[in-house]
Scaffold this active site. Structure first.
Site, short mmCIF file in Angstrom:
data_model
loop_
_atom_site.label_atom_id
_atom_site.label_comp_id
_atom_site.label_asym_id
_atom_site.label_seq_id
_atom_site.Cartn_x
_atom_site.Cartn_y
_atom_site.Cartn_z
N LYS A 1 0.80 -1.22 0.00
CA LYS A 1 0.00 0.00 0.00
C LYS A 1 0.84 1.28 0.00
CE LYS A 1 -4.24 -1.64 0.06
NZ LYS A 1 -5.12 -1.42 -1.11
N GLU B 1 -9.69 6.06 2.90
CA GLU B 1 -10.57 5.01 3.40
C GLU B 1 -9.68 3.81 3.67
OE1 GLU B 1 -10.05 5.39 0.17
OE2 GLU B 1 -9.42 3.33 -0.24
N SER C 1 1.79 -9.61 -0.86
CA SER C 1 1.43 -8.19 -0.78
C SER C 1 1.49 -7.59 0.61
CB SER C 1 0.03 -8.00 -1.36
OG SER C 1 -0.88 -8.89 -0.73
#
Lengths: 268, 420
Positions: B113, B135, B402
């Protein structure tokens, strides 16, 4: 002349302003909606915006979000919303009805089918909050063929260049969003709205209605002094929610509120 | 970054899916369309901000200074390049294809991210915004946003579904430590989609001084392209690393798909290499047949939500339906429009893995490699466990690892009946 155009023209000719009120179809219960629409019309409301309840109303403030949730608890579908309009039309052919909601509801039914059903029900206009003119082509022509206006919104952040492009596609009336925020927000600045409406007038012959943040007779009167239409929604929806336990009291309550708005605007 | 190219040289292929070959692949078009998907379906108030974002982004892409700043942050702050690790024991135990893990879990803040939040924070700085909103579902994007906001001294507000606030309490506390305000969202289904609605409402209200860092390759144009470009560093590095280690490109790329940013970051630099198979793994929840899942590409229909047209989980009246996944980060009823496009083109394939299989994969990777994956990532690992054994031993699978699983320990323990 269309019903929408007539409602705006009449008020303009009489030196007043068109009153537009919003409620969510099926809120707080499906049995209330048509009675509430009739009560609003009898109090001098010219245009009723009937909200299509949607699970993800991203442009709405807390009041209308709650209204959508109350309606969806009764599983109100777009087909039901159209039936409510048809029922209302049995006794009222004067008040204009505009459906307001989000694109996904219409896409799920299909643009052509929706346009056909809306026309049969007696709908005069459609506002889809998240459908910009750039993406509106097929729906707009499907509605246009049946004499239904697709109404677009302009905002304080809309540049003049973009406003011109939007206005080329606009019909019925122009909905000017009076503030940066969601429906029912509390930061209305009437003076800056007046200025912007004056500037938009030079770009379009269409009537301009102002909405978002108008919550009582006083604010309605101030906006009515320069706008062709005044849109009131959240305060009405909140009131209906507060009466959810006694739905039989809702028509009289919304009628009283609409009458207060109408009188304030006529005194403008 | 390919967005610049796709914006500037918009001659090649039409926005219809009528490409002759994937060598021509160059999307989105200037309106943000990936074929019939994507676009910019937002309230009018936001249109100007999106046009501005698009304009600034395009100009910064041509600015070598911006690119240098981004690359330096990725190297020195995030710790890139992330390793491409050969999972030798897992490969041996499964007895098939050679398995490589692209170690995004080793990034600062523990997931992919941050690649995107670093890029968007630089954008926000260049646009003179002083406030960041985001969000978050699992909390990884919220943490990554709070992190870059802390570093730049910006105010940060993170919207998080009330249900996710409960199941990801560690990440909530991390965000607070970083100085962010976490706002629990109690409307609708109280998960990621509702957090996104609330972030849009904040943005529409504070659009002058606020930048909205969307955490995935969804949302209105230009977000799907912009987030993809920032995340494509994953695939570009993988390409170079795989060539260096194996002397050729991988046979299969695998990644989990919620909104789809880690998957697209890995896939995108390989789209034109038609021999590289790409597999996106959605959250199968209790199983696709039960309806309790979060797999719009496997079991959804096209619709419009959160600014773009894509595959959605909705009922026949167009209402978005509640999703379910053990992993908060995949618990979303939509997916990035480029994935929807790649699915229709047949260029990528999408499948789903259940909660149970993801949990089994979580334990398997932890025990065989000493690497604890996030529950999101565990979905991709589960696909590998099922398919690697049937593949040739010379074949190469790259899985996007990830994110790391520390944040999920309480969920896993609870599921295993252990009280911590």
């Amino acid at each position: 002349m269309s019903r929408l155009a007539t409602r705006f023209a009449e008020r303009r000719d009489s030196g007043s302003s068109t009153l537009v009120t919003y409620l969510v179809a099926g809120d707080p219960a499906p049995s209330v909606t048509v009675a509430a629409m009739k009560a609003l019309a009898s109090a001098g409301v010219d245009v009723i915006e009937l909200g299509i309840p949607f699970s993800d109303p991203e442009a709405e403030g807390p009041d209308i979000q709650a209204g959508c949730e109350r309606a969806l608890a009764h599983r109100v579908r777009l087909r039901d919303v159209l039936d409510m309009v048809a029922t209302f039309r049995q006794s009222d052919t004067r008040t204009a009805v505009v459906l307001m909601g989000y694109l996904n509801s219409v896409e799920a039914m299909g643009s052509e089918r929706f346009a056909e059903a809306a026309s049969e029900a007696g709908v005069d206009g459609v506002i889809l909050v998240n459908l910009p003119p750039e993406e509106a082509g097929p729906l707009r022509s499907a509605l246009q063929q049946r004499g239904i206006d697709l109404v677009f919104l302009l905002a304080p952040t809309t540049t003049d260049a973009r406003a011109k492009r939007v206005l080329e596609q606009a019909s019925g009336f122009v909905y000017y969003v009076s503030l940066k925020g969601t429906t029912g927000a509390g930061n209305l600045d009437v003076d800056s709205v007046r200025e912007r409406v004056a500037s938009l007038r030079s770009m379009t012959p269409l009537p301009i209605a102002v909405g978002f943040g108008i919550r009582d007779g006083a604010s309605a009167r101030r906006v009515a002094q320069f706008a062709d239409g005044v849109v009131v929604g959240s305060v009405l929806v909140r009131g209906m929610g507060e009466l959810a336990a006694t739905p039989e009291a809702i028509p009289a309550a919304v009628e009283a509120l609409a009458r207060e708005l109408r009188e304030a605007m006529d005194a403008a | 970054m390919s967005y610049e190219k796709s914006m500037v040289t918009s001659q090649a292929p039409a926005s219809e899916s009528g490409m002759v070959s994937f060598a021509d692949y160059n999307f989105p078009d200037e309106h943000g369309h990936f074929g019939r998907f994507g676009g910019r379906f937002v309230a009018e108030t936001l249109t100007h901000a999106l046009e501005e974002l698009d304009r600034v982004y395009r100009s910064l892409l041509k600015d070598p200074g911006f690119q240098r700043e981004f690359d330096r942050d990725l190297a020195e702050y995030v710790g890139r390049p992330s390793p491409l690790y050969f999972a030798e024991r897992m490969t041996r135990e499964l007895g098939g294809a050679r398995i490589y893990l692209k170690r995004e879990d080793l990034n600062h803040t523990g997931a992919h991210k941050v690649n995107n939040t670093i890029g968007q924070a630089l954008l926000a700085k260049h646009m003179g915004k002083r406030r960041i909103i985001a969000e978050t579902g699992a909390g990884q994007h919220g943490v990554a946003s709070a992190t870059v906001a802390a570093r730049l001294g910006m105010e940060c507000v993170v919207y998080m579904g009330a249900e996710d606030v409960e199941r990801q309490s560690l990440n909530v506390y991390r965000m607070k430590l970083l100085g962010a305000r976490v706002v629990p969202v109690t409307s609708g289904s109280r998960t990621l989609k509702d957090a996104m609605n609330e972030a849009m409402r904040d943005w529409v209200t504070n659009v002058d001084d606020t930048h909205y860092i969307i955490g995935t390759v969804a949302g209105p144009h230009p977000y799907p392209a912009l987030v993809r470009d920032f995340q494509s560093v994953i695939g570009r590095e993988t390409r170079t690393q795989c060539m260096a280690i194996e002397g050729r490109l991988p046979d299969v790329l695998v990644a989990c798909v919620g909104g789809g940013s880690n998957a697209l970051g890995l896939f995108h630099p390989f789209i034109r290499d038609e021999n590289v198979r790409m597999v996106g793994v959605e959250a199968g929840g209790d199983g696709l047949a039960t309806g309790r899942h979060a797999a719009p590409l496997c079991a959804g229909v096209p619709g419009v939500l959160h600014g773009n047209r894509t595959y959605l989980m909705e009922d026949d009246d167009g209402q978005i339906i509640a999703t379910h996944s053990i992993s908060a980060g995949l618990d979303y009823p939509g997916v990035g429009p480029e994935h929807a496009f790649l699915k229709d083109l047949g260029r990528a394939e999408y499948t789903a893995v259940t909660d149970e299989d993801a949990l089994r994969a979580f334990h398997h990777l932890t025990r065989t490699e000493g690497i604890m994956p996030a529950l999101e990532t565990s979905h991709a690992i589960a696909w590998v466990m099922e398919h690697a054994p049937g593949m040739d031993r010379e074949q190469i699978i790259v899985v996007n690892l990830s994110g790391r699983g520390d944040k999920d320990i309480l969920t896993v323990a609870r599921h295993d009946g252990i009280e911590l």
